[in-house]
Design an enzyme around this catalytic site. Structure first.
Site, PDB file in Angstrom:
ATOM      1  N   LYS A 114       4.453   0.612   9.817  1.00 48.58           N
ATOM      2  CA  LYS A 114       4.563   1.847   9.037  1.00 48.58           C
ATOM      3  C   LYS A 114       4.002   3.039   9.807  1.00 48.58           C
ATOM      4  O   LYS A 114       4.505   4.144   9.707  1.00 48.58           O
ATOM      5  CB  LYS A 114       3.831   1.687   7.703  1.00 48.58           C
ATOM      6  CG  LYS A 114       4.636   0.901   6.689  1.00 48.58           C
ATOM      7  CD  LYS A 114       4.096   1.083   5.285  1.00 48.58           C
ATOM      8  CE  LYS A 114       2.966   0.130   5.029  1.00 48.58           C
ATOM      9  NZ  LYS A 114       2.606   0.023   3.608  1.00 48.58           N
TER      10      LYS A 114
ATOM     11  N   GLU B  26       0.878  -1.167   0.000  1.00 46.53           N
ATOM     12  CA  GLU B  26       0.000   0.000   0.000  1.00 46.53           C
ATOM     13  C   GLU B  26       0.917   1.217   0.000  1.00 46.53           C
ATOM     14  O   GLU B  26       1.823   1.304   0.834  1.00 46.53           O
ATOM     15  CB  GLU B  26      -0.880  -0.005   1.268  1.00 46.53           C
ATOM     16  CG  GLU B  26      -1.974   1.013   1.168  1.00 46.53           C
ATOM     17  CD  GLU B  26      -2.782   1.175   2.449  1.00 46.53           C
ATOM     18  OE1 GLU B  26      -2.759   0.279   3.308  1.00 46.53           O
ATOM     19  OE2 GLU B  26      -3.426   2.230   2.569  1.00 46.53           O
TER      20      GLU B  26
ATOM     21  N   ARG C 149       5.587 -12.990   9.331  1.00 47.52           N
ATOM     22  CA  ARG C 149       6.269 -11.743   9.004  1.00 47.52           C
ATOM     23  C   ARG C 149       7.582 -11.651   9.761  1.00 47.52           C
ATOM     24  O   ARG C 149       7.798 -12.345  10.744  1.00 47.52           O
ATOM     25  CB  ARG C 149       5.387 -10.526   9.253  1.00 47.52           C
ATOM     26  CG  ARG C 149       4.932 -10.307  10.668  1.00 47.52           C
ATOM     27  CD  ARG C 149       4.295  -8.916  10.851  1.00 47.52           C
ATOM     28  NE  ARG C 149       3.285  -8.591   9.861  1.00 47.52           N
ATOM     29  CZ  ARG C 149       3.205  -7.415   9.224  1.00 47.52           C
ATOM     30  NH1 ARG C 149       4.069  -6.463   9.474  1.00 47.52           N
ATOM     31  NH2 ARG C 149       2.258  -7.176   8.356  1.00 47.52           N
TER      32      ARG C 149
END
Ligand code: ATP
Ligand code: MG
Length: 573
Positions: free
Chosen positions: A281, A46, A271
């Site tokens: 983020k 994104e 992850r």
């Protein structure tokens, strides 16, 4: 002058020795002919922030698989939320993927290119009685969703007719209604044990321009409505994502089946988490916005741009990702492993130079006053093809302040009054006198040298225990050197007392700026981005803000490899 590292972007990585479970699935699919031999993966960021080392893991996995199996990896921007997304991020993400050594070729896509198709599919679901317009507020929708242990409550609008739903959806799209007044929801099951299947929202009204579609849309697809269909449109074979999307899979399956369209296989992996590191983020953005770091490329950040400015190589990052591998369970990797991979690469390729970070002047009383000698120095003992260079030596030069002690403890083998030590590539010297200022601080040392030891070898087999680096005073280049340490003081930055947040664990000493460092003159031509080992001091690189009249070097990493030590003791996997 030294060549900058031009091999940076050449990616000739071999696949991992043993197939991980994701690659095994792809290999099995190739064997069974499930996708007619096609392998298509994608990396779907994104564009709402800069990429970090965690993304690198996903990038290396997806692009790596495509390269190894002769397939393609798409770079797709999942740009469904106009509020947080910006062109700046679209640009930086492309730059970072390329810098890491990967190439998407012609396969650059944007979810926003599919807005029209997604809308048509939404209409199709409405017509099939599988989606409805809900007039409840966001708060009501969420309150009526139920909990993990209790079912949700049907919306009073759930049983609207197809005609009414179509009319309302068309008017939502036409901009008739204000933000937040209605949503389109999939009609699945308000009692499903999987909360994500309790009539998830597909469209929300947002009168916000989009960085690519401008004012064309005022309803925007949710991530969950856009993601699986985007993979389907691109005919992705293996949708590889992180574990938190495991419980989204039934929803993605439901959408694809309800539409009756091409259906990729989703596989989840754990992850990457790193000690002493924040990866979210949102939190990285906070550090940047609150100026707790200098920007997205602050060398203390785990962003790709930060790592790059710090002096990391793409090879080291790819090697790290390969070493970490992919697994099905979450874990936290020791940041020392990342640094270990970096040292392995830097050790092979970095030219050695001499630099004195905390200088103290030395005068050799028996050395001819106007004489300057050019002495041969080895550029890289790991790489004979790197050859040698000449470095000047004269009567006055600098050594590290910490390499001298007037009153040393027993195990101190460096310079001390009356002791002989070696100057690397130069001579044996013996300290004869110590000059102090009024406060008793040592300001200058006087020595004698033995001319017979030129090059740093004694003809009579005399041994010395210490070898020091040095820089000739007249030719030295003054520079600023920035020493970096972990950004956080705790292994887990989230481990905080009540009422505090991760910023409470910021390391106040994560950046120490040294001025008046003295570099050997061959570093005058060092280009921004080029990397060196300063002998005995660590690996350093030239900062992008560096200039001929104000050189700036960043310390990439010290020489002490704590991971290699642990490995020796058998304390790593
Ligand atoms: P946020 O930090 O806002 O949760 P994100 O890190 O998930 O966002 P995306 O832009 O959605 O950001 O990430 C793109 C891809 O990178 C996703 O497929 C995601 O699974 C993967 N990814 C993100 N973080 C990691 C990580 N720490 N380790 C491995 N893969 C990751
Ligand atoms: Mg995400």
């Amino acid at each position: 002058m030294t060549k900058p590292d031009t091999a940076d972007n050449e990616n000739t990585d071999a696949p991992p020795e043993r197939l991980d479970f994701v690659r095994q699935i792809v290999a099995d699919d190739c064997t069974s002919g499930k996708w007619d031999g096609r392998v298509v993966t994608r990396f779907p960021p994104e564009p709402n922030g800069y990429l970090h080392i965690g993304h690198a893991k996903s990038i290396c996995l997806n692009f790596g698989i495509a390269a190894e199996f002769g397939g393609a990896c798409h770079l797709r921007f999942d740009d469904t939320n106009p509020v947080a997304e910006e062109e700046e991020y679209v640009h930086s993400i492309q730059q970072d993927v390329r810098w890491l050594g990967w190439d998407w070729g012609e396969h650059l896509y944007f979810a926003s290119d599919y807005f029209g198709q997604l809308y048509e599919w939404a209409v199709q679901l409405v017509e099939a009685g599988k989606a409805y317009v809900d007039d409840q507020s966001a708060e009501q929708v969420s309150a009526n969703r139920g909990t993990l242990t209790s079912p949700g409550t049907d919306s009073p609008y759930r049983d609207r007719s197809v005609e009414e739903n179509l009319d309302l959806l068309t008017r939502m799209k036409a901009g008739e209604f204000p933000d937040g007044s209605r949503v389109l929801r999939a009609k699945i099951d308000m009692a499903s044990p999987n909360v994500l299947l309790r009539d998830p929202v597909m469209y929300r009204i947002m009168h916000t321009p989009h960085h690519r579609t401008g004012d064309a849309w005022c309803i925007y697809a949710t991530y969950d409505w856009a993601h699986g269909q985007s993979d389907s449109i691109e005919r992705v074979t293996n949708s590889i994502c992180t574990l938190e999307f495991e419980n989204h899979r039934p929803l993605y399956d439901w959408y694809l089946d309800a539409l009756g369209v091409y259906h990729p296989q989703q596989t989840e992996f754990a992850r990457l988490n790193l000690t002493y590191t924040i990866m979210s983020k949102r939190k990285l953005l906070r550090l940047v916005e609150e100026r707790l770091v200098s920007g997205w490329d602050d060398p203390r950040l785990p962003t790709i741009q930060g790592l790059r400015r710090r002096g990391y190589t793409p090879v080291a990052i790819r090697e790290f990702c390969k070493t970490v591998g992919v697994a099905k369970f979450n874990s936290t990797i020791d940041v020392a492993l990342l640094e270990h991979c970096l040292r392995q690469d830097l050790n092979k390729h970095s030219p050695r130079r001499m630099a004195v970070l905390d200088p103290i002047k030395v005068v050799i009383d028996n050395y001819p006053e106007a004489q300057v000698e050019q002495l041969d120095a080895i550029n890289n003992p790991e790489d004979p093809s790197a050859g040698t260079r000449q470095t000047p030596f004269s009567r006055e030069f600098y050594i590290e302040r910490e390499d001298f002690m007037e009153d040393p403890p027993r195990k101190f083998f460096r310079l001390t009054p009356g002791r002989e030590v070696r100057l690397r590539y130069a001579y044996f010297i013996t300290c004869t006198d110590v000059v102090k200022d009024a406060d008793g601080n040592v300001v200058e040392l006087h020595c004698t040298y033995d001319p017979a030891t030129r090059g740093g070898d004694s003809p009579d087999g005399r041994k010395v225990k210490g070898t020091l680096h040095w820089v000739s005073a007249a030719e030295a280049i003054p520079a600023e050197v920035r020493l970096y340490d972990h950004l956080f003081t705790t292994e887990d930055p989230e481990d905080v007392a009540e009422g505090e947040d991760f910023t409470a664990n910021l390391n106040p000493d994560s950046l120490v700026t040294l001025t008046g460092c003295m570099l050997e003159p061959s570093l005058a031509a060092a280009e921004p981005g080029s990397r060196y080992q300063f002998e005995r001091k660590g690996y350093f690189c030239v900062d992008p803000d560096s200039a001929a009249d104000k050189p700036i070097f960043n310390r990439t990493v010290t020489l002490k490899d704590t991971w290699a030590k642990l490995k020796k003791k058998g304390k790593t996997h």
